[in-house]
Scaffold this motif. Sequence first.
Motif, short mmCIF file in Angstrom:
data_model
loop_
_atom_site.label_atom_id
_atom_site.label_comp_id
_atom_site.label_asym_id
_atom_site.label_seq_id
_atom_site.Cartn_x
_atom_site.Cartn_y
_atom_site.Cartn_z
N ALA A 119 -3.31 0.17 -5.80
CA ALA A 119 -3.53 1.55 -6.23
C ALA A 119 -4.94 1.79 -6.77
O ALA A 119 -5.36 2.94 -6.92
N SER A 120 -5.68 0.73 -7.07
CA SER A 120 -7.03 0.93 -7.61
C SER A 120 -8.07 1.18 -6.52
O SER A 120 -9.23 1.43 -6.83
N SER A 121 -7.66 1.14 -5.25
CA SER A 121 -8.57 1.47 -4.16
C SER A 121 -8.71 2.97 -4.02
O SER A 121 -7.74 3.72 -4.16
N LEU A 122 -9.93 3.44 -3.74
CA LEU A 122 -10.14 4.86 -3.52
C LEU A 122 -9.77 5.28 -2.10
O LEU A 122 -9.69 6.47 -1.80
N VAL A 123 -9.56 4.30 -1.23
CA VAL A 123 -9.23 4.60 0.16
C VAL A 123 -7.72 4.78 0.29
O VAL A 123 -6.95 3.92 -0.14
N ARG A 124 -7.31 5.90 0.87
CA ARG A 124 -5.87 6.10 1.14
C ARG A 124 -5.48 5.40 2.42
O ARG A 124 -4.50 4.67 2.46
N GLU A 125 -6.27 5.60 3.50
CA GLU A 125 -6.00 4.92 4.75
C GLU A 125 -7.17 5.08 5.69
O GLU A 125 -8.01 5.97 5.53
N ILE A 126 -7.22 4.19 6.66
CA ILE A 126 -8.18 4.27 7.76
C ILE A 126 -7.40 4.40 9.06
O ILE A 126 -6.47 3.64 9.30
N ARG A 127 -7.77 5.38 9.87
CA ARG A 127 -7.12 5.59 11.15
C ARG A 127 -8.09 5.26 12.27
O ARG A 127 -9.21 5.80 12.30
N LEU A 128 -7.67 4.40 13.16
CA LEU A 128 -8.50 3.94 14.26
C LEU A 128 -7.80 4.26 15.58
O LEU A 128 -6.71 3.74 15.84
N ALA A 129 -8.41 5.14 16.39
CA ALA A 129 -7.84 5.52 17.67
C ALA A 129 -8.45 4.70 18.79
O ALA A 129 -9.68 4.59 18.88
N LEU A 130 -7.60 4.09 19.63
CA LEU A 130 -8.04 3.24 20.74
C LEU A 130 -7.59 3.86 22.06
O LEU A 130 -6.42 4.26 22.20
N ASP A 131 -8.51 3.94 23.01
CA ASP A 131 -8.17 4.50 24.32
C ASP A 131 -7.02 3.72 24.95
O ASP A 131 -7.04 2.48 24.98
N GLY A 132 -6.01 4.43 25.46
CA GLY A 132 -4.83 3.77 26.00
C GLY A 132 -5.08 2.95 27.23
O GLY A 132 -4.35 1.99 27.50
N GLU A 133 -6.14 3.28 27.98
CA GLU A 133 -6.43 2.55 29.22
C GLU A 133 -7.41 1.41 29.00
O GLU A 133 -7.18 0.28 29.43
N THR A 134 -8.51 1.68 28.30
CA THR A 134 -9.58 0.69 28.16
C THR A 134 -9.56 -0.01 26.80
O THR A 134 -10.25 -1.01 26.61
N LEU A 135 -8.78 0.54 25.84
CA LEU A 135 -8.74 0.07 24.45
C LEU A 135 -10.09 0.21 23.76
O LEU A 135 -10.37 -0.42 22.74
N THR A 136 -10.95 1.06 24.32
CA THR A 136 -12.22 1.37 23.67
C THR A 136 -11.96 2.22 22.43
O THR A 136 -11.20 3.20 22.49
N PRO A 137 -12.55 1.88 21.28
CA PRO A 137 -12.38 2.74 20.10
C PRO A 137 -12.95 4.14 20.36
O PRO A 137 -14.10 4.28 20.76
N LEU A 138 -12.14 5.15 20.15
CA LEU A 138 -12.54 6.53 20.38
C LEU A 138 -12.84 7.28 19.10
O LEU A 138 -13.63 8.22 19.10
N ARG A 139 -12.21 6.87 17.99
CA ARG A 139 -12.40 7.61 16.75
C ARG A 139 -12.03 6.75 15.56
O ARG A 139 -11.08 5.96 15.62
N VAL A 140 -12.80 6.88 14.48
CA VAL A 140 -12.49 6.24 13.20
C VAL A 140 -12.48 7.32 12.13
O VAL A 140 -13.42 8.11 12.02
N GLN A 141 -11.41 7.38 11.34
CA GLN A 141 -11.30 8.33 10.24
C GLN A 141 -10.98 7.57 8.95
O GLN A 141 -10.11 6.71 8.93
N VAL A 142 -11.72 7.88 7.89
CA VAL A 142 -11.50 7.26 6.59
C VAL A 142 -11.06 8.34 5.61
O VAL A 142 -11.79 9.31 5.37
N TYR A 143 -9.84 8.19 5.08
CA TYR A 143 -9.28 9.17 4.14
C TYR A 143 -9.36 8.63 2.73
O TYR A 143 -9.02 7.47 2.47
#
Length: 384
Positions: A205-229
């Motif tokens: 609970a002492s982390s300021l980060v709630r979560e990190i979301r990492l989207a990977l392309d379904g065909e190539t598995l190339t990272p398409l998006r990174v979101q830090v909440y």
Amino acid sequence: MPIAAVAVVAGAVGAGPVIAAVQGDPVLPERTAEQLLADAVRASGSGLKPMSGTLMQTSSFGLPGLPQVTGTGGSSPTALLAGSHELKVWYGGADRVRLALPGRMSETDLIVGGGQAWLWESDANRATRIKVDPGELAEHGAGHGPGRGTHGPGPAGALPQGATPQQIAQELLKRADADTAVGVTSNEKVAGRDAYQLTLAPKDASSLVREIRLALDGETLTPLRVQVYAEGSAEPAFEVGFTTVTFTPPAPENFTFTPPPGAEVAEKSLSDLAPGLTERQDRSEEMKDEAEIVGKGWTAVAVLPFSLRDLQEGRPEQGTGGEAAADSGAVADALLKSAAPVSGTWGSGKVIRTKLVSALLTDDGRLLVGAVTPEKLVEVAGRK
């Protein structure tokens, strides 16, 4: 600062067994988090595939008292701390790269191809041929682009470290330990493509980060998006991802450039284009060597010798940094003005909190930084 903040977050995540929770109606073949992480690591090891697309970076770090931007083109340090910024990318291989940064009625392009590199600034009608030697590329870390480990030093390193989903994801995918709750969904849409989404969340609970979301392309598995909440925020504090992307080799003409008639043409080295970069890199390396890491994972805190005098002496001179230097100084001043006094058995100091990172500057000459609450920094400051 945006990249530094994400680096703190990325360095706080650490690879071990995880349990996935599959949610929603899957569009793609189901994969557990373990399978997806392993497949993504293998895919990233082969380097970037030929592609083109448009990236959008959005930052909202919640920096108190942020001064108004004085730089132009959205490239000053202040401009990168808030708002959205678009970057067009063409990648045909290690020796064929093009980046375009649109501005108001203008565009700045970096074109690498045909054994040469050009910087085109349309607003100034100026074309600069960049002189590059292998030693200078290695010195400035140009071999650490998305193809790291497969292409070695080369123009692919022109992509700023940590600025694309590929680079950030490679750091995140290296680490994930028992302090991390990991989930996966298989029904995301990013840039019009079916994608898996990994969710990494700290258990402390002492982390300021709630979560990190990492989207990977379904065909190539190339990272398409990174979101830090950040904790308590409904919108990402930092996001970088493709709004459009195509995984086909770009046309060769994207990597050729001829200065238009009437343009100012110059030739400069990397050092000429980025004065003082080597000195700043050397100082960064020194600080990393001096830093003591207290704790691990999401709540790791870096402790290093630092003072207000270091901050003042470390600022670039107005004459060498121009408006960007003025913006950097203004940001530092605003942060110091917003700092809250704190004290403990260890002494006293000033603490600054943003959405993702807290920093404590103590009167006895220490700087404590982490993606943690100020209370955690005060606790660490009291340890001997």
